[in-house]
Write a protein that holds these residues in place. Structure first.
Motif, short mmCIF file in Angstrom:
data_model
loop_
_atom_site.label_atom_id
_atom_site.label_comp_id
_atom_site.label_asym_id
_atom_site.label_seq_id
_atom_site.Cartn_x
_atom_site.Cartn_y
_atom_site.Cartn_z
N VAL A 141 6.83 1.60 14.40
CA VAL A 141 6.61 2.33 13.15
C VAL A 141 5.13 2.73 13.06
CG1 VAL A 141 6.75 2.26 10.63
CG2 VAL A 141 8.42 1.00 12.01
N PRO A 142 4.83 4.01 12.94
CA PRO A 142 3.43 4.44 12.79
C PRO A 142 2.81 3.87 11.52
CG PRO A 142 4.83 6.31 13.33
CD PRO A 142 5.74 5.17 13.00
N ASP A 143 1.50 3.65 11.54
CA ASP A 143 0.84 3.13 10.35
C ASP A 143 0.67 4.18 9.26
OD1 ASP A 143 -1.17 4.65 11.45
OD2 ASP A 143 -2.53 2.98 11.86
N SER A 144 1.08 5.41 9.55
CA SER A 144 1.07 6.46 8.54
C SER A 144 2.45 6.65 7.91
CB SER A 144 0.63 7.79 9.17
OG SER A 144 1.57 8.23 10.14
N ALA A 145 3.39 5.76 8.21
CA ALA A 145 4.76 5.91 7.72
C ALA A 145 4.88 5.47 6.27
CB ALA A 145 5.72 5.11 8.59
N HIS A 146 5.98 5.84 5.63
CA HIS A 146 6.28 5.32 4.31
C HIS A 146 6.49 3.81 4.39
CE1 HIS A 146 7.59 9.52 3.02
NE2 HIS A 146 6.62 9.17 2.20
N GLY A 147 6.15 3.13 3.32
CA GLY A 147 6.25 1.68 3.31
C GLY A 147 7.65 1.16 3.48
#
Length: 502
Positions: free
Chosen positions: A172-178
């Motif tokens: 999961v990218p760290d720019s993804a939705h929580g």
């Protein structure tokens, strides 16, 4: 938040229980003429529940006055990023409230509900066309539930492949939705975070390093929560598939690309949609919601039940896919919300959807230009649906936090934007004007934010105490979250506010 006019009481100063007068009633209850029954045992009766007693006129005035102190999308610009609220066309409400739809019973025979079912079938086909993913279930009750459905579908597919035991990681990218890492963890996977590259897109080198036989899927928000296009996503999709994993699309930001780019064409295997974001259905207040999940032929047997299908005899029926992950909620989805999305989709057509995405991108970039130079912009490149600024300069130079900026915006008549998200941007200000705001509203919002930036330098204490015009100022939000007061207590409003502020 409207102040009381001349001769009008401030209805926020006293609660309904404070206005109660014994014997007053808002409605008349007919005398019961049936058989008498005994009351429950006295030990089961509650004498601590103080229900207000008010006349109908008092009750209507009370709630009408309170409603004027609320802020909604019909009140003004609502620039939340990510979970954005935009104007909902009232014609959608009119269509969804037609008696044939509104009075239909969810347990009615399929032959008696053909109008509703065929409408849902057409919505399913429309969403398939927009996403490039041919198979759709309308059952999920919200975007997060559609997301969970997609991950569970991947689990079932891996189980049938005999690989579920070894593939226990989701990237999961760290720019993804929580919700992305939360969903993966809820489904039993270990979450591996992928860092964002300097340009705001996925770091391809990290993905290549992490991809192996233990990876079940990669969850990507396209466009991402920085408001940026994921550069090279087609090549990344090829790498993921070569590694035997699936590519999941968080479709919450579809409104930036719909009518122009399709997830299926990019190489995604499954996606969920937030109908409130792209198809203008109601959002907020706890629901209702709808989060359809769309997928490829390979994952279609695992879609949540029911799926709307047209049979050979021309009758539209609710079917259960062969290897379905099962039912996510009662009946067949939040039909009233789905009907609103259908009305929006049919009213616009493909040309209209292209206009929506074009306007969403134009508005976000217009705002980016107007605010440029007043706040830090960590990823300084053209954006799509939203723009993420940072209040780091104000924090560093004037001890003014993004929180202060957001609170001060209330005094300018705007709802604050999303703050402190995404986490990779310090002091983040995440703003999305959406396609429904006119240029004048965007200019007014930018003017307010720029004035606040100047105020941060000249008079920071004003920001530290904001908002000044709201009925209630700053509360101790930590205490309110940890020790919430969930029921009415016999204390005055001022005392209750004082308790929350301590």
């Amino acid at each position: 938040m409207t102040a009381p006019g001349p001769g009008r009481e401030d209805f926020g100063a006293r609660l309904s229980v404070d206005r109660s007068v014994p014997g007053r009633r808002a409605v008349d209850v007919p005398t019961w003429r049936g058989a008498k029954t005994s009351l429950p045992d006295a030990s089961l009766l509650r004498d601590s529940l103080a229900l207000p007693e008010m006349s109908q006129g008092e009750l209507v005035r009370y709630y009408t006055a309170l409603s004027e102190r609320n802020y909604g999308i019909d009140s003004g610009t609502y620039p939340l990023g990510s979970c954005t609220m935009k104007y909902n066309p009232k014609v959608n409400d009119l269509i969804a409230s037609q008696p044939g739809f509104a009075n239909a019973h969810p347990q009615a025979r399929e032959e008696d509900a053909q109008g509703t079912l065929r409408t849902l079938l057409e919505l399913r086909h429309g969403l398939a066309e927009v996403t490039g993913l041919a198979h759709v279930s309308l059952a999920p009750a919200a975007g997060a539930q559609g997301e969970l459905a997609g991950v569970l579908m991947i689990s079932s597919a891996l189980e049938d492949r005999g690989e579920l035991g070894q593939r226990r990681r989701i990237l999961v990218p760290d720019s993804a939705h929580g919700t992305n890492p939360a969903t993966a963890a809820m489904a039993g996977y270990t979450v591996t975070h992928l860092p964002t590259a300097e340009n705001g897109s996925l770091d391809r080198a990290t993905i290549e390093q992490e991809l192996d036989e233990t990876v079940a899927a990669v969850m990507v928000t396209v466009p991402n929560t920085l408001g940026l296009w994921e550069q090279g996503i087609e090549e990344v999709a090829g790498l993921i598939h070569d590694a035997g994993a699936y590519l999941y699309a968080d479709g919450a930001n579809l409104n930036a690309i719909m009518g122009r780019v399709r997830y299926g064409d990019l190489g995604f295997d499954v996606a969920h949609l937030n109908l409130h974001k792209s198809f203008s259905t109601p959002h907020g207040g706890g629901g209702p919601g709808a989060g359809p999940v769309c997928c490829t032929e390979e994952l279609a047997p695992y879609l949540p039940t029911p799926v709307v299908e047209e049979c050979d005899d021309g009758v539209v029926r609710l079917a259960a896919p062969e290897r379905s992950i099962g039912r996510l909620q009662q009946f067949h989805g939040n039909v009233g919300v789905l009907l609103r999305a259908y009305a929006y989709l049919r009213a616009l057509g493909l040309d209209g959807l292209c206009a929506v995405s074009g306007q969403a991108v134009l508005n976000a970039n217009y705002l980016r230009t107007l605010l440029h130079g007043h706040y830090d912009l960590p990823y300084d490149r053209p954006v799509l649906h939203e723009v993420v600024f940072s209040g780091s300069r104000q924090r560093r130079e004037h001890d003014v936090r993004t929180y202060d900026i957001a609170k001060r915006l209330i005094d300018h008549g705007f709802h604050p934007p999303t703050v402190y998200f995404p986490l990779i941007v310090p002091e983040a200000l995440m703003i999305e004007p959406t396609e429904t705001e006119p240029p004048e509203a965007i200019e007014a919002l930018a003017q307010a934010l720029n004035a606040i930036a100047e105020e941060a330098a000249d008079d920071p204490d004003t920001l530290h105490g904001a908002p000044w015009s709201a009925p209630i100022g700053r509360l101790d939000e930590t205490t309110a979250a940890r020790r919430p007061v969930l029921r009415w207590q016999d204390v005055g409003v001022s005392e209750a506010v004082s308790r929350m502020s301590r």
